[in-house]
Design a protein around this motif. Sequence first.
Motif, PDB file in Angstrom:
ATOM      1  N   PRO A  31       0.827  -1.214   0.000  1.00 52.45           N
ATOM      2  CA  PRO A  31       0.000   0.000   0.000  1.00 52.45           C
ATOM      3  C   PRO A  31       0.863   1.265   0.000  1.00 52.45           C
ATOM      4  CG  PRO A  31      -0.884  -1.607   1.553  1.00 52.45           C
ATOM      5  CD  PRO A  31       0.435  -2.153   1.079  1.00 52.45           C
ATOM      6  N   PRO A  32       0.555   2.238  -0.864  1.00 55.93           N
ATOM      7  CA  PRO A  32       1.341   3.468  -0.917  1.00 55.93           C
ATOM      8  C   PRO A  32       1.350   4.181   0.439  1.00 55.93           C
ATOM      9  CG  PRO A  32      -0.077   3.301  -2.838  1.00 55.93           C
ATOM     10  CD  PRO A  32      -0.489   2.197  -1.911  1.00 55.93           C
ATOM     11  N   MET A  33       2.488   4.788   0.747  1.00 56.21           N
ATOM     12  CA  MET A  33       2.645   5.568   1.969  1.00 56.21           C
ATOM     13  C   MET A  33       3.096   6.977   1.598  1.00 56.21           C
ATOM     14  SD  MET A  33       4.579   2.802   4.443  1.00 56.21           S
ATOM     15  CE  MET A  33       4.672   3.981   5.806  1.00 56.21           C
ATOM     16  N   GLY A  34       2.519   7.970   2.249  1.00 54.15           N
ATOM     17  CA  GLY A  34       2.913   9.334   1.942  1.00 54.15           C
ATOM     18  C   GLY A  34       2.088  10.356   2.701  1.00 54.15           C
ATOM     19  N   TRP A  35       1.890  11.500   2.077  1.00 56.26           N
ATOM     20  CA  TRP A  35       1.163  12.626   2.670  1.00 56.26           C
ATOM     21  C   TRP A  35       0.356  13.298   1.581  1.00 56.26           C
ATOM     22  CZ3 TRP A  35       1.440  17.833   1.366  1.00 56.26           C
ATOM     23  CH2 TRP A  35       0.832  18.741   2.253  1.00 56.26           C
ATOM     24  N   ASN A  36      -0.840  13.797   1.958  1.00 54.05           N
ATOM     25  CA  ASN A  36      -1.691  14.539   1.036  1.00 54.05           C
ATOM     26  C   ASN A  36      -2.150  15.821   1.729  1.00 54.05           C
ATOM     27  OD1 ASN A  36      -4.553  15.332   0.081  1.00 54.05           O
ATOM     28  ND2 ASN A  36      -3.880  13.981  -1.569  1.00 54.05           N
ATOM     29  N   SER A  37      -2.261  16.885   0.970  1.00 55.24           N
ATOM     30  CA  SER A  37      -2.523  18.206   1.535  1.00 55.24           C
ATOM     31  C   SER A  37      -3.969  18.459   1.944  1.00 55.24           C
ATOM     32  CB  SER A  37      -2.103  19.282   0.518  1.00 55.24           C
ATOM     33  OG  SER A  37      -2.824  19.135  -0.698  1.00 55.24           O
ATOM     34  N   TRP A  38      -4.930  17.683   1.459  1.00 59.80           N
ATOM     35  CA  TRP A  38      -6.334  18.086   1.557  1.00 59.80           C
ATOM     36  C   TRP A  38      -6.885  18.122   2.979  1.00 59.80           C
ATOM     37  CZ3 TRP A  38      -9.438  20.743  -1.365  1.00 59.80           C
ATOM     38  CH2 TRP A  38     -10.786  20.809  -1.020  1.00 59.80           C
ATOM     39  N   ASN A  39      -6.696  17.068   3.761  1.00 60.40           N
ATOM     40  CA  ASN A  39      -7.368  16.975   5.057  1.00 60.40           C
ATOM     41  C   ASN A  39      -7.066  18.155   5.964  1.00 60.40           C
ATOM     42  OD1 ASN A  39      -8.471  14.584   4.252  1.00 60.40           O
ATOM     43  ND2 ASN A  39      -7.354  13.291   5.681  1.00 60.40           N
ATOM     44  N   LYS A  40      -5.862  18.656   5.914  1.00 54.56           N
ATOM     45  CA  LYS A  40      -5.467  19.764   6.792  1.00 54.56           C
ATOM     46  C   LYS A  40      -5.581  21.121   6.116  1.00 54.56           C
ATOM     47  CE  LYS A  40      -3.691  21.559  10.551  1.00 54.56           C
ATOM     48  NZ  LYS A  40      -4.428  21.523  11.833  1.00 54.56           N
ATOM     49  N   PHE A  41      -5.230  21.205   4.853  1.00 50.07           N
ATOM     50  CA  PHE A  41      -5.076  22.512   4.214  1.00 50.07           C
ATOM     51  C   PHE A  41      -6.120  22.813   3.142  1.00 50.07           C
ATOM     52  CE2 PHE A  41      -0.928  21.178   5.771  1.00 50.07           C
ATOM     53  CZ  PHE A  41      -0.589  22.254   6.574  1.00 50.07           C
ATOM     54  N   ALA A  42      -6.859  21.804   2.684  1.00 50.77           N
ATOM     55  CA  ALA A  42      -7.857  21.993   1.625  1.00 50.77           C
ATOM     56  C   ALA A  42      -7.246  22.795   0.473  1.00 50.77           C
ATOM     57  CB  ALA A  42      -9.110  22.649   2.186  1.00 50.77           C
ATOM     58  N   CYS A  43      -7.853  23.939   0.112  1.00 46.10           N
ATOM     59  CA  CYS A  43      -7.361  24.716  -1.031  1.00 46.10           C
ATOM     60  C   CYS A  43      -6.234  25.688  -0.678  1.00 46.10           C
ATOM     61  CB  CYS A  43      -8.518  25.492  -1.660  1.00 46.10           C
ATOM     62  SG  CYS A  43      -9.453  24.541  -2.879  1.00 46.10           S
ATOM     63  N   ASP A  44      -5.848  25.735   0.575  1.00 45.21           N
ATOM     64  CA  ASP A  44      -4.807  26.680   0.998  1.00 45.21           C
ATOM     65  C   ASP A  44      -3.428  26.060   0.793  1.00 45.21           C
ATOM     66  OD1 ASP A  44      -3.547  28.886   2.022  1.00 45.21           O
ATOM     67  OD2 ASP A  44      -3.950  28.379   4.128  1.00 45.21           O
ATOM     68  N   VAL A  45      -3.046  25.894  -0.473  1.00 42.25           N
ATOM     69  CA  VAL A  45      -1.776  25.243  -0.809  1.00 42.25           C
ATOM     70  C   VAL A  45      -0.883  26.192  -1.592  1.00 42.25           C
ATOM     71  CG1 VAL A  45      -2.640  22.877  -0.758  1.00 42.25           C
ATOM     72  CG2 VAL A  45      -2.870  24.208  -2.860  1.00 42.25           C
ATOM     73  N   ASN A  46       0.438  26.033  -1.414  1.00 43.70           N
ATOM     74  CA  ASN A  46       1.411  26.828  -2.155  1.00 43.70           C
ATOM     75  C   ASN A  46       2.740  26.078  -2.152  1.00 43.70           C
ATOM     76  OD1 ASN A  46       3.046  27.719   0.245  1.00 43.70           O
ATOM     77  ND2 ASN A  46       1.063  28.652   0.784  1.00 43.70           N
ATOM     78  N   GLU A  47       3.692  26.575  -2.903  1.00 40.37           N
ATOM     79  CA  GLU A  47       4.938  25.823  -3.059  1.00 40.37           C
ATOM     80  C   GLU A  47       5.756  25.776  -1.764  1.00 40.37           C
ATOM     81  OE1 GLU A  47       8.413  28.524  -5.012  1.00 40.37           O
ATOM     82  OE2 GLU A  47       6.806  27.966  -6.400  1.00 40.37           O
ATOM     83  N   ASN A  48       5.675  26.801  -0.929  1.00 37.08           N
ATOM     84  CA  ASN A  48       6.418  26.768   0.333  1.00 37.08           C
ATOM     85  C   ASN A  48       5.894  25.668   1.247  1.00 37.08           C
ATOM     86  OD1 ASN A  48       8.201  28.833  -0.302  1.00 37.08           O
ATOM     87  ND2 ASN A  48       6.891  30.438   0.554  1.00 37.08           N
ATOM     88  N   LEU A  49       4.564  25.520   1.307  1.00 35.99           N
ATOM     89  CA  LEU A  49       3.973  24.452   2.110  1.00 35.99           C
ATOM     90  C   LEU A  49       4.478  23.091   1.649  1.00 35.99           C
ATOM     91  CD1 LEU A  49       1.893  23.160   4.067  1.00 35.99           C
ATOM     92  CD2 LEU A  49       0.220  23.323   2.194  1.00 35.99           C
ATOM     93  N   ILE A  50       4.491  22.870   0.354  1.00 39.74           N
ATOM     94  CA  ILE A  50       4.906  21.570  -0.172  1.00 39.74           C
ATOM     95  C   ILE A  50       6.389  21.325   0.091  1.00 39.74           C
ATOM     96  CG2 ILE A  50       5.004  20.112  -2.217  1.00 39.74           C
ATOM     97  CD1 ILE A  50       2.166  20.817  -1.135  1.00 39.74           C
ATOM     98  N   LYS A  51       7.214  22.340  -0.092  1.00 43.71           N
ATOM     99  CA  LYS A  51       8.647  22.186   0.187  1.00 43.71           C
ATOM    100  C   LYS A  51       8.894  21.907   1.665  1.00 43.71           C
ATOM    101  CE  LYS A  51      10.564  25.055  -3.547  1.00 43.71           C
ATOM    102  NZ  LYS A  51      11.346  26.288  -3.846  1.00 43.71           N
ATOM    103  N   GLU A  52       8.240  22.664   2.523  1.00 46.28           N
ATOM    104  CA  GLU A  52       8.427  22.483   3.962  1.00 46.28           C
ATOM    105  C   GLU A  52       7.920  21.124   4.425  1.00 46.28           C
ATOM    106  OE1 GLU A  52       6.442  25.824   5.650  1.00 46.28           O
ATOM    107  OE2 GLU A  52       7.956  27.276   4.972  1.00 46.28           O
ATOM    108  N   THR A  53       6.848  20.632   3.794  1.00 42.33           N
ATOM    109  CA  THR A  53       6.331  19.314   4.140  1.00 42.33           C
ATOM    110  C   THR A  53       7.304  18.227   3.707  1.00 42.33           C
ATOM    111  OG1 THR A  53       4.047  20.105   3.987  1.00 42.33           O
ATOM    112  CG2 THR A  53       4.404  17.720   3.833  1.00 42.33           C
TER     113      THR A  53
END
Length: 404
Positions: A31-53
């Motif tokens: 089973p794939p393991m990882g992280w997805n932005s939706w549950n916590k951030f919904a549409c509030d996403v940007n490149e800094n968030l993804i890099k920091e994550t």
Amino acid sequence: MNKIFLMVAVMFFAVVSIAQAQKFEGLAETPPMGWNSWNKFACDVNENLIKETADAMVSTGMKDDGYTYIVIDDCWHGERDSLGFIHANKERFPSGMKALVDYVHSKGLKFGIYSDAGWQTCGGKPGSRGREYQDAQTYASWGVDYLKYDWCNTEDLSAKGAYLTMRDALFEAGRPIVFSMCEWGTYNPWEWGEPIAHLWRTTGDIYSCFDCEYDHGDWSSWGVLQILDMQEGLRKYAGPGHWNDPDMMEVGNGMSTNEDQAHFSMWAMLAAPLIAGNDLRNMSDETKSILTNRDVIAVNQDPLGIQGFKYQMKDSVSVWFKPLKDNQWAVCFLNRSREEKKAEFDWEHEKVIDEINHLSPGFSKNEYSLINLWNKKDKTSTKNKLKANLKGHSVLMYRLEKKR
């Protein structure tokens, strides 16, 4: 004659190409393991968030524990250009998506992206309907490794046909991409999804509660127990390269520590994708210890790829078993009640059988050591009747190792 021959040849090779299209094999063998932005951030996403994550996935040790994918969900989209190619939102992703993917790859991680089979995504951004091959080529050129493909705004579409189209588009693009179908279980994707996708959602969206329904009006989000109950009868469809997906995890998003442990344990027993949905940059020690419990992760990632099953229910305590490699088993006692309950199990008198895979621990003939996966000090064997008190919304989880 030459023109006619050329046209026939082109049509022939086109038909052959379509006939040979398939999903990429050899991906998601566990089973794939990882992280997805939706549950916590919904549409509030940007490149800094993804890099920091991505940074946090490495620094917290999650990468070392098997977490691989950084998946950006809805609302990353900008506009399509004059040729119809999609681009990232320039204000939120000023460096562009290719640069962001490269950054995630530089951390030794893989990158996932989101789209939708309809005209628009659930967040009102451009969907992939009618642009499947263009979008697949774009994702491949960016270096994407995982696609979550949603089901909003899909009026008059056939689910199987729509997902088949994107599968073929991904295959033609030539880059191996894990394909995650997110059509919410509406059209029983487990019955037709194996040759199309590597995983498929079995339910509507999860909600950060252990036992509840959140009514949105014309649809609902579901608590952990509600989603768990919706998995009944689906285990025969899961296995290496094709997984039932009960949605991303809510560990660290507001439930109690007991509930987070139970949530994580049951997703492990279900052989579900372990996709974290919390803020990895700001985790409590308790949340981190749950998400990085290697013993529980090993149950989820067992190479047999067998989804666990519910064996019995007594006074709000359900007992689940999962066959593992080397004649081992996992067992999980889940207290569904808010009140403390007693868990009792007389191993030698219980006939546990996985009827689908024709496996049994044979407790009447075999003795197993019990290794508690949350409390390492708790050691016993199946020669002793199990008696324990379970707090509300908690679990007792063991790996069973056969004694020689």
